[in-house]
Design an enzyme around this catalytic site. Sequence first.
Site, short mmCIF file in Angstrom:
data_model
loop_
_atom_site.label_atom_id
_atom_site.label_comp_id
_atom_site.label_asym_id
_atom_site.label_seq_id
_atom_site.Cartn_x
_atom_site.Cartn_y
_atom_site.Cartn_z
N GLN A 1 -5.27 -1.43 9.54
CA GLN A 1 -5.16 -2.77 8.93
C GLN A 1 -5.80 -3.83 9.83
O GLN A 1 -5.51 -3.91 11.02
CB GLN A 1 -3.67 -3.07 8.70
N ASP B 1 -11.56 2.88 3.85
CA ASP B 1 -11.96 1.47 3.78
C ASP B 1 -13.48 1.34 3.61
O ASP B 1 -13.99 0.26 3.34
CB ASP B 1 -11.54 0.76 5.08
N LYS C 1 0.85 -1.20 0.00
CA LYS C 1 0.00 0.00 0.00
C LYS C 1 0.87 1.24 0.00
O LYS C 1 0.61 2.19 -0.75
CB LYS C 1 -0.91 0.02 1.24
#
Length: 293
Positions: free
Chosen positions: A97, A120, A53
């Site tokens: 995460q 997200d 990422k």
Amino acid sequence: MTTILDGKAVAADLRQNVAAKVQRFQAKAGRLPGLTVVLVGNDPASEVYVRNKGVQTREAGMLSDEIKLPESTSQRDLLNVVARLNADPAVDGILVQMPLPKQIDTQAIIEAIDPMKDVDGLHPVNAGKLAQGMEALTPCTPLGCMILLEKAGVEVAGANALVIGRSILVGRPVAGLLLAGNATVTIAHSRSRDLPALCKHADIVIAAVGRPEMVRGEWIKRGAAVIDVGINRVPKDDGKTKLIGDVHYASAVEVAGVITPVPGGVGPMTIACLLQNTLTAACYREKIDPKTL
Ligand code: NAD
């Protein structure tokens, strides 16, 4: 003829597209979009994801930051980090995460993130907006599925779409996006009866279950579009492991009109869509319409 969708190529195009828009964003806003990823603990798979990422965020010309916290981090300490990032004007996107260590209540963390920075798309505000057909930050993997369908020229409007799986990460949001695209959507899950019969009616099948090769070619309607979200690591004869999807590819490729392989299908789309979401979040914060970039 079955079209095998090359997710790597589509993702590379999307990343290039985002990189070009980042330059136009900078010209308008006078700053770069920024993504901060928070990693708690040392899960090796998560470490690889977070590294990728970071690399791809920088390649797209955006600011990238990583905050690494020990496995023993308390819920209060993580909430404090999230609060600091919520208040930081240079941070457009916050991604914590998953999975998180056991002592941390994942839902509380999701709900603590400013919905405007929730790249997200997991915050109930964003999930609710999607459910109401409003514009929202939407989970990355479902966005990737929709872009793949579009690239393959699959007609979503009016299609019978079957989503297998109802997680907040994949199943529910992809069903919301299909509905927004005017598909007739069925959501199947672990308690659904007669999955093969549901599949037989589907023009579009999205498999997001986490069960290796569960969906068989015999279940698929001829010419259907099959998007395999599953990523399952299974042992090989030589003791190593390989990645396979939720769809039995060898039999499904014989009947599907369009299919995604695993690996190299949906997987590469997820980070590319995260970059797109970060740019979108930055646009929202600067009151720039992302469509004008
Ligand atoms: P999850 O475990 O949260 O949800 C799985 C869903 O499958 C549940 O809703 C459950 O009801 C349903 N299910 C389980 N058994 C079933 C059965 N026999 N019949 C019908 N439905 C059944 O998983 P998730 O987070 O949604 O992920 C699903 C898969 O997608 C996993 O393999 C995961 O690794 C993969 N994934 C891939 C990406 C990517 O970037 N490509 C991103 C996220 C998840």
